[in-house]
Scaffold this motif. Structure first.
Motif, short mmCIF file in Angstrom:
data_model
loop_
_atom_site.label_atom_id
_atom_site.label_comp_id
_atom_site.label_asym_id
_atom_site.label_seq_id
_atom_site.Cartn_x
_atom_site.Cartn_y
_atom_site.Cartn_z
N GLN A 1 7.45 34.82 88.25
CA GLN A 1 8.75 34.75 87.96
C GLN A 1 9.71 35.22 88.93
OE1 GLN A 1 9.55 36.98 84.36
NE2 GLN A 1 9.40 39.00 85.52
N LEU B 1 7.13 26.90 81.01
CA LEU B 1 6.74 27.40 82.17
C LEU B 1 6.07 26.59 82.99
CD1 LEU B 1 5.54 30.98 81.29
CD2 LEU B 1 7.67 30.53 82.27
N GLU B 2 5.67 25.23 82.31
CA GLU B 2 5.29 24.18 83.30
C GLU B 2 6.32 23.27 83.82
OE1 GLU B 2 4.58 24.54 79.78
OE2 GLU B 2 2.70 25.47 80.11
N PRO C 1 9.18 28.19 86.88
CA PRO C 1 9.18 29.55 86.82
C PRO C 1 10.48 30.11 85.87
CG PRO C 1 9.04 29.22 89.15
CD PRO C 1 9.62 27.88 88.55
N TYR D 1 -1.45 31.63 92.35
CA TYR D 1 -0.60 32.76 91.51
C TYR D 1 0.52 32.05 90.83
CZ TYR D 1 -3.66 36.34 93.66
OH TYR D 1 -4.72 37.00 94.05
N THR D 2 0.88 32.65 89.72
CA THR D 2 2.08 32.01 89.18
C THR D 2 2.92 33.11 89.58
OG1 THR D 2 1.90 32.91 87.08
CG2 THR D 2 1.37 30.61 87.53
#
Length: 144
Positions: A6, A72-73, A76, A3-4
């Motif tokens: 923030q 976003l690479e 976060p 998952y990513t």
């Protein structure tokens, strides 16, 4: 499945804090889309009370976000979210800011001049850091 995410930081004043952190990290505040905001209000999905003006720009009152210049690479997204209360206890999660080849003492001095508060210096084995608090009291460590 991976998952990513923030990171969300509660704030009494999210827009000034986002500005501070963007400057501290060399990141960018996400731009506001005034036309989009006005369209959402015109469609009845939000009201003028959901907005404010920050630095002469119409923005959502509830938050502001920053991101790494590489997008976003690079790292976060960090969202500063409006909450009614001030910070009252020690953070259970904090950022460790790595300064790469920059002079750590110079970075600490710059952040102190911009409103950070010195808390203490730390050391564990070969690692050293300085713990600071941002202008709203959120602790973070500047790794040396």
């Amino acid at each position: 499945m991976a998952y990513t995410f923030q990171l969300v930081i509660d704030s009494r004043e999210p827009h000034p804090l986002a500005d501070w952190w963007a400057d501290a990290l060399g990141w960018e505040v996400e731009p506001s889309d005034e036309a989009f905001i006005r369209g959402v209000i015109a469609a009845g999905r939000a009201t003028e009370d959901d907005t404010t003006t920050h630095r002469g720009v119409l923005v959502w009152k509830v938050g502001a976000a920053i991101r790494h210049p590489a997008g976003l690479e690079g790292a976060p997204r960090i969202l500063f979210q409006l909450v009614p209360e001030s910070k009252t206890v020690k953070n259970r999660v904090h950022l460790d800011v790595r300064t790469a080849s920059d002079d750590p003492k110079g970075v600490v001095e710059r952040l102190l001049a911009q409103g950070a508060t010195f808390l203490h210096d730390g050391r564990q084995g070969p690692w050293t850091w300085t713990t600071l608090a941002d202008p709203q009291g959120n602790e973070f460590c500047l790794m040396h």
